[in-house]
Motif scaffolding. Structure first.
Motif, PDB file in Angstrom:
ATOM      1  N   THR A   1      26.441  30.058  53.846  1.00 54.32           N
ATOM      2  CA  THR A   1      27.019  31.112  54.682  1.00 54.32           C
ATOM      3  C   THR A   1      28.508  30.871  54.895  1.00 54.32           C
ATOM      4  N   ARG A   2      28.859  29.626  55.151  1.00 56.23           N
ATOM      5  CA  ARG A   2      30.265  29.293  55.396  1.00 56.23           C
ATOM      6  C   ARG A   2      31.120  29.543  54.154  1.00 56.23           C
ATOM      7  N   GLN A   3      30.608  29.160  52.985  1.00 57.05           N
ATOM      8  CA  GLN A   3      31.377  29.375  51.750  1.00 57.05           C
ATOM      9  C   GLN A   3      31.631  30.853  51.509  1.00 57.05           C
ATOM     10  N   LEU A   4      30.630  31.675  51.742  1.00 60.54           N
ATOM     11  CA  LEU A   4      30.788  33.116  51.512  1.00 60.54           C
ATOM     12  C   LEU A   4      31.737  33.738  52.531  1.00 60.54           C
ATOM     13  N   VAL A   5      31.579  33.367  53.806  1.00 58.17           N
ATOM     14  CA  VAL A   5      32.421  33.948  54.851  1.00 58.17           C
ATOM     15  C   VAL A   5      33.884  33.547  54.653  1.00 58.17           C
ATOM     16  N   LEU A   6      34.120  32.328  54.233  1.00 58.76           N
ATOM     17  CA  LEU A   6      35.488  31.862  54.030  1.00 58.76           C
ATOM     18  C   LEU A   6      36.060  32.268  52.676  1.00 58.76           C
ATOM     19  N   GLY A   7      35.192  32.435  51.670  1.00 57.69           N
ATOM     20  CA  GLY A   7      35.682  32.680  50.321  1.00 57.69           C
ATOM     21  C   GLY A   7      35.903  34.133  49.964  1.00 57.69           C
ATOM     22  N   VAL A   8      34.967  34.996  50.316  1.00 56.84           N
ATOM     23  CA  VAL A   8      35.043  36.399  49.901  1.00 56.84           C
ATOM     24  C   VAL A   8      36.306  37.099  50.417  1.00 56.84           C
ATOM     25  N   PRO A   9      36.752  36.866  51.665  1.00 54.69           N
ATOM     26  CA  PRO A   9      37.974  37.545  52.126  1.00 54.69           C
ATOM     27  C   PRO A   9      39.224  37.224  51.319  1.00 54.69           C
ATOM     28  N   SER A  10      39.165  36.191  50.481  1.00 58.11           N
ATOM     29  CA  SER A  10      40.341  35.845  49.671  1.00 58.11           C
ATOM     30  C   SER A  10      40.715  36.942  48.700  1.00 58.11           C
ATOM     31  N   PHE A  11      39.789  37.851  48.413  1.00 55.21           N
ATOM     32  CA  PHE A  11      40.112  38.959  47.508  1.00 55.21           C
ATOM     33  C   PHE A  11      41.206  39.855  48.090  1.00 55.21           C
ATOM     34  N   ILE A  12      41.444  39.754  49.396  1.00 58.89           N
ATOM     35  CA  ILE A  12      42.498  40.564  49.999  1.00 58.89           C
ATOM     36  C   ILE A  12      43.866  40.196  49.442  1.00 58.89           C
ATOM     37  N   PHE A  13      43.986  38.987  48.925  1.00 54.72           N
ATOM     38  CA  PHE A  13      45.269  38.540  48.395  1.00 54.72           C
ATOM     39  C   PHE A  13      45.559  39.065  47.001  1.00 54.72           C
ATOM     40  N   LEU A  14      44.730  39.976  46.535  1.00 55.02           N
ATOM     41  CA  LEU A  14      45.028  40.638  45.268  1.00 55.02           C
ATOM     42  C   LEU A  14      46.314  41.466  45.347  1.00 55.02           C
ATOM     43  N   TYR A  15      46.840  41.658  46.562  1.00 52.54           N
ATOM     44  CA  TYR A  15      48.130  42.349  46.665  1.00 52.54           C
ATOM     45  C   TYR A  15      49.221  41.617  45.888  1.00 52.54           C
ATOM     46  N   LEU A  16      49.000  40.335  45.594  1.00 53.36           N
ATOM     47  CA  LEU A  16      49.985  39.578  44.826  1.00 53.36           C
ATOM     48  C   LEU A  16      50.231  40.186  43.451  1.00 53.36           C
ATOM     49  N   PHE A  17      49.267  40.960  42.963  1.00 57.15           N
ATOM     50  CA  PHE A  17      49.433  41.620  41.670  1.00 57.15           C
ATOM     51  C   PHE A  17      50.596  42.606  41.702  1.00 57.15           C
ATOM     52  N   PHE A  18      50.927  43.105  42.884  1.00 60.75           N
ATOM     53  CA  PHE A  18      51.945  44.154  43.010  1.00 60.75           C
ATOM     54  C   PHE A  18      53.320  43.613  43.407  1.00 60.75           C
ATOM     55  N   ILE A  19      53.450  42.322  43.627  1.00 60.36           N
ATOM     56  CA  ILE A  19      54.765  41.779  43.947  1.00 60.36           C
ATOM     57  C   ILE A  19      55.564  41.583  42.659  1.00 60.36           C
ATOM     58  N   PRO A  20      56.879  41.537  42.725  1.00 60.03           N
ATOM     59  CA  PRO A  20      57.679  41.329  41.507  1.00 60.03           C
ATOM     60  C   PRO A  20      57.598  39.885  41.028  1.00 60.03           C
ATOM     61  N   GLU A  21      57.861  39.702  39.765  1.00 61.58           N
ATOM     62  CA  GLU A  21      57.895  38.364  39.180  1.00 61.58           C
ATOM     63  C   GLU A  21      59.156  37.634  39.637  1.00 61.58           C
ATOM     64  N   SER A  22      59.128  36.310  39.561  1.00 64.45           N
ATOM     65  CA  SER A  22      60.287  35.498  39.925  1.00 64.45           C
ATOM     66  C   SER A  22      61.491  35.881  39.068  1.00 64.45           C
ATOM     67  N   PRO A  23      62.609  36.326  39.685  1.00 66.56           N
ATOM     68  CA  PRO A  23      63.766  36.706  38.873  1.00 66.56           C
ATOM     69  C   PRO A  23      64.350  35.532  38.091  1.00 66.56           C
ATOM     70  N   ARG A  24      64.252  34.344  38.649  1.00 70.10           N
ATOM     71  CA  ARG A  24      64.769  33.176  37.924  1.00 70.10           C
ATOM     72  C   ARG A  24      63.971  32.949  36.641  1.00 70.10           C
ATOM     73  N   TRP A  25      62.653  33.079  36.728  1.00 69.45           N
ATOM     74  CA  TRP A  25      61.837  32.898  35.528  1.00 69.45           C
ATOM     75  C   TRP A  25      62.107  34.021  34.520  1.00 69.45           C
ATOM     76  N   LEU A  26      62.262  35.242  35.018  1.00 68.94           N
ATOM     77  CA  LEU A  26      62.543  36.363  34.115  1.00 68.94           C
ATOM     78  C   LEU A  26      63.847  36.152  33.364  1.00 68.94           C
ATOM     79  N   LEU A  27      64.861  35.664  34.066  1.00 67.83           N
ATOM     80  CA  LEU A  27      66.134  35.407  33.410  1.00 67.83           C
ATOM     81  C   LEU A  27      66.017  34.300  32.375  1.00 67.83           C
TER      82      LEU A  27
END
Length: 484
Positions: free
Chosen positions: A256-282
């Motif tokens: 129960t603890r693993q599911l309650v703590l783990g499943v909400p991590s999908f909310i961090f999929l917003y990271l897909f929409f942030i820009p890439e590191s400009p230093r790495w792009l350069l």
């Protein structure tokens, strides 16, 4: 124009960078939750004894006098205290006699048992309990924790290469998804031999995500703000630790603890929409994508940047790729690398050794763990207050000495106390060791001169950051002259 010069022009840590930095740091809460719960609570082994053969409703707690009679009839006691029960043996013969108000088998022949009952006062279930990692299988707990750390090592080794090859954001998102999916898969695992690869892969992905996020955050900010950026992410880590303490107290069943703590991590999929590191792009020649992010930073900070400045910084960033072994060509850097490798070894052994054994302290396990993570958070505060005042070297050496002294002092309660309880000393020890660990974890603030003398000019694998290679600006300039 060098990238650092451009950041000084458009703003070293403006509103846009702060928002992006916070978005990068928030997943550190989930990483801490998944990492610490694995190390501390997943492999916890409650007090246990052999189950009474043939009794289906047997429990570790004594139910009544009849139940106590059956326990004394079938389970031998420890010879040392004549009170506690042997965890792995049952009597083979039930011929009875009376001894000190206890009914016991006469011949006292024993055999190894194959089923157990567990104390549920602290945990309803753990994975060690579910898979009966006791007696002949008690080494499985050690192996599980050891391979958990092996997964972290794998993540450190490959994180730099992967994020330099595929980009910071790509590695962060993929690692996050894999970690979250594996966290859910873990609750279905019933075999130790399936558990181990799942744990290794999950910890490898979580450490890869954390380190890639750490480097991405440092690449966003200017030179003068990197100490703050290096330390701040650790407060999100501490927040995750405290959430684990609360969740473990409220949710005593490990699945129960693993599911309650783990499943909400999908909310961090917003990271897909942030820009890439400009230093790495350069550094990889993706100049147009880098320009868009740099323009957003400038606009958010209320600064106008010319096309000429953008073009000049992009052309300066293109150069040959250098690798880790280039660093060992310098005797100064080689010596410092070896010293800091040993530092990591020492502090990792102390810090994680305490982390893994916090459940073995007497008293309330959840309160002990909360105090454990609280002093770690206090150590991060000390880093913020003292890093620039004391200097990196003095704080590093001072925390090492204090941690070593505290480690030695932890033996005195065993020598002078009859009950041999030394929790207070161990917590004091942990405060200094965790302070030292946080000092090492934020070590990039002390070698930013190296990172930005070398890394911006070439795509050196950023695993160097995690190995905490340090050097002063003057030494770096000499090293560069030798390599040029």
């Amino acid at each position: 124009m060098r990238f650092d010069d451009l950041l000084r022009t458009i703003g070293e840590f403006g509103p846009y960078q702060r928002r992006l930095y916070v978005l990068l740091c928030l997943p550190a809460i989930a990483i801490a939750i998944q990492s610490i719960s694995l190390v501390v609570f997943l492999f916890a082994v409650p007090e246990h004894r052999c189950a009474i053969p043939g009794l289906k409703n047997d429990t570790y707690e004594v139910q009544d006098k009849g139940h106590e009679y059956l326990i004394n009839l079938t389970i031998p006691r420890l010879a040392s205290d004549n009170v506690s029960y042997l965890p792995c043996k049952v009597y083979t013969d039930v011929t009875l006699h009376r001894d000190d108000n206890h009914t016991r088998p006469l011949n006292r022949y024993t055999e190894t048992c194959h089923s157990w009952v567990y104390d549920k006062s602290s945990f309803d279930t753990t994975i060690a309990q579910s898979m009966n990692m006791v007696c002949e299988k008690k080494s499985y707990v050690t192996h599980g924790k050891m391979l958990n750390m092996a997964g972290q090592a794998i993540g450190v080794v490959f994180s730099g290469f992967l994020s330099d090859t595929f980009g910071r954001k790509t590695v962060i998102v993929v690692s996050m998804v894999l970690t979250t999916v594996l966290n859910v898969v873990l609750t279905w695992v019933t075999s130790f031999y399936v558990l181990i690869p799942v744990v290794i892969l999950m910890t490898a992905c979580s450490s890869t995500q954390y380190l890639a996020s750490f480097v991405f955050g440092l690449e966003l900010v200017g030179h003068s703000k990197r100490m703050w950026a290096g330390v701040a992410i650790n407060f999100f880590w501490s927040a995750g630790n405290m959430i684990v303490a609360l969740a473990a107290f409220l949710l005593r069943d490990w699945k129960t603890r693993q599911l309650v703590l783990g499943v909400p991590s999908f909310i961090f999929l917003y990271l897909f929409f942030i820009p890439e590191s400009p230093r790495w792009l350069l550094s990889t020649g993706q100049n147009e994508r880098a320009k868009k992010t740099l323009l957003k930073i400038a606009e958010s900070n209320g600064v106008t940047i010319s096309d000429y400045d953008l073009e000049s910084v992009t052309t300066k960033e293109e150069s040959k790729i250098e690798y880790f072994w280039e660093l060992i060509k310098s005797p100064t850097l080689s010596r410092r690398i070896l010293i800091l490798f040993y530092n990591w070894f020492a502090v990792g052994m102390c810090f994680y050794g305490l982390s893994m054994n916090v459940t073995n302290l007497s008293g309330n396990v959840y309160l002990n763990f909360f105090l454990f993570v609280s002093v770690e958070a206090c150590a991060y505060v000390l880093c913020v207050l003292l890093l620039d005042r004391m200097g990196r070297k003095w704080m590093l050496c001072g925390s090492m000495i204090a941690g070593g002294v505290a480690c030695l002092l932890s033996f005195f309660p065993f020598l002078i106390s009859k009950n041999r309880e030394c929790e207070a000393s161990l917590l004091f020890h942990n405060q200094w060791v965790s302070g030292y660990f946080s000092k090492i974890a934020t070590r990039p603030s002390s070698h930013v001169h190296y990172l930005h003398q070398v890394a911006p000019e070439s795509n050196i694998v950023h695993t160097h950051v995690h190995f905490s290679i340090t050097c002063q600006k003057s030494n770096c300039e000499v090293t560069l002259q030798k390599h040029s």
